[in-house]
Design an enzyme around this catalytic site. Structure first.
Site, PDB file in Angstrom:
ATOM      1  N   THR A 185      -0.847   7.640  -1.100  1.00  0.00           N
ATOM      2  CA  THR A 185      -2.145   7.531  -1.801  1.00  0.00           C
ATOM      3  C   THR A 185      -3.023   6.423  -1.204  1.00  0.00           C
ATOM      4  OG1 THR A 185      -1.317   5.886  -3.352  1.00  0.00           O
ATOM      5  CG2 THR A 185      -1.043   8.201  -3.976  1.00  0.00           C
TER       6      THR A 185
ATOM      7  N   ASP B 218      -6.769 -10.324  11.403  1.00  0.00           N
ATOM      8  CA  ASP B 218      -5.804 -10.216  10.307  1.00  0.00           C
ATOM      9  C   ASP B 218      -5.408 -11.617   9.849  1.00  0.00           C
ATOM     10  OD1 ASP B 218      -3.402  -7.967   9.340  1.00  0.00           O
ATOM     11  OD2 ASP B 218      -3.149 -10.104   8.981  1.00  0.00           O
TER      12      ASP B 218
ATOM     13  N   ASP C  18      -1.534 -12.380   9.765  1.00  0.00           N
ATOM     14  CA  ASP C  18      -0.948 -12.550  11.100  1.00  0.00           C
ATOM     15  C   ASP C  18      -1.393 -13.859  11.737  1.00  0.00           C
ATOM     16  OD1 ASP C  18       0.513 -10.254  11.040  1.00  0.00           O
ATOM     17  OD2 ASP C  18      -0.909  -9.048  12.191  1.00  0.00           O
TER      18      ASP C  18
ATOM     19  N   ARG D 119       0.846  -1.195   0.000  1.00  0.00           N
ATOM     20  CA  ARG D 119       0.000   0.000   0.000  1.00  0.00           C
ATOM     21  C   ARG D 119       0.880   1.243   0.000  1.00  0.00           C
ATOM     22  NH1 ARG D 119      -5.364   0.533   1.357  1.00  0.00           N
ATOM     23  NH2 ARG D 119      -5.409  -1.659   1.930  1.00  0.00           N
TER      24      ARG D 119
HETATM   25  N1  URA Z   1      -7.408  -8.226   5.795  1.00  0.00           N
HETATM   26  C1  URA Z   1      -7.485  -9.065   6.843  1.00  0.00           C
HETATM   27  O1  URA Z   1      -6.612  -9.902   7.050  1.00  0.00           O
HETATM   28  N2  URA Z   1      -8.563  -8.968   7.655  1.00  0.00           N
HETATM   29  C2  URA Z   1      -9.551  -8.073   7.453  1.00  0.00           C
HETATM   30  O2  URA Z   1     -10.511  -8.057   8.222  1.00  0.00           O
HETATM   31  C3  URA Z   1      -9.448  -7.217   6.339  1.00  0.00           C
HETATM   32  C4  URA Z   1      -8.361  -7.303   5.521  1.00  0.00           C
END
Ligand code: URA
Length: 209
Positions: A108, A200, A203, A104
């Site tokens: 922007t 996530d 993770d 990312r």
């Molecule tokens: N990416 C993720 O790993 N979890 C989310 O909730 C959104 C994007």
């Protein structure tokens, strides 16, 4: 307009519940994502073309069917998409595997391609792009751009959990790309996480924070 298929098979839904559970540890999370990817691959390959052949059974010749040999490629969006690759390969072991990496841009906030490696015969292959989470749709839209720029003509997008915002983003940018999901969740929170979601995915798959 892209079609959206929600795989509501009981086994997929059962396993997805434990994937969502915050008490599920890394090892089990990884195993469950792998298993759900296999089950989703079973559904997503429903339209694979078959050809008829003659087979000698112990009794007589039978008209039977085998896969026509359509070339496939699985492409994970790095890094969380990696967690779905082995599960899909269990059902389609001859598929080639490409990779798309995006980061990312801090200013922007747009996803920028930093790594793309695809099989050589892109135009002849059907692509299954995988990422566990379809949140804003920014990465998915950009990853599809990356495949199309290189000549991909047939792309399916497969994820575990989608937010309506992400589905709309793909439908708007790539109406030819159908979307295959295990669950359509409510919305995104202010940090771009899907709610209720699973946290996530990267993770949780890799045990990082
Ligand atoms: N990416 C993720 O790993 N979890 C989310 O909730 C959104 C994007």
């Amino acid at each position: 307009m892209s079609k959206v298929y929600v795989f509501d098979h009981p086994l997929i839904q059962h396993k997805l519940t434990y994937i969502r559970d915050k008490n599920t540890g890394t090892k089990e999370f990884r195993e469950l994502v792998d298993e759900v990817a296999t089950l989703m691959a079973f559904e997503i390959t429903r339209d694979m073309p078959l050809v008829e052949i003659d087979t000698e059974t112990p009794i007589q010749t039978a008209k039977t069917k085998v896969l026509a040999g359509k070339k496939l490629a699985i492409v994970p969006i790095l890094r969380a998409g990696l967690g779905m690759v082995e599960g899909v390969l269990k059902l389609i072991p001859a598929a080639k595997v490409g990779h798309v990496g995006l980061y990312r841009d801090p200013e922007t906030l747009k996803p920028i391609e930093y790594y793309v490696k695809l099989p050589a015969d892109v135009e002849e292959r059907d692509f299954i792009l995988v990422d566990p989470m379809l949140a804003t749709g920014g990465s998915a839209v950009e990853a599809i751009n990356s495949l199309k720029k290189r000549g991909a003509k047939h792309i399916k997008f497969m994820c575990l959990i989608a937010a309506p915002e992400g589905v709309e983003a793909i439908q708007e940018a790539h109406p030819d790309v159908d979307i295959y999901i295990a669950a359509l969740d409510e919305k995104l929170n202010d940090h771009g996480y899907i709610i209720p979601g699973l946290g996530d995915a990267g993770d949780r798959l890799f045990g990082t924070k």
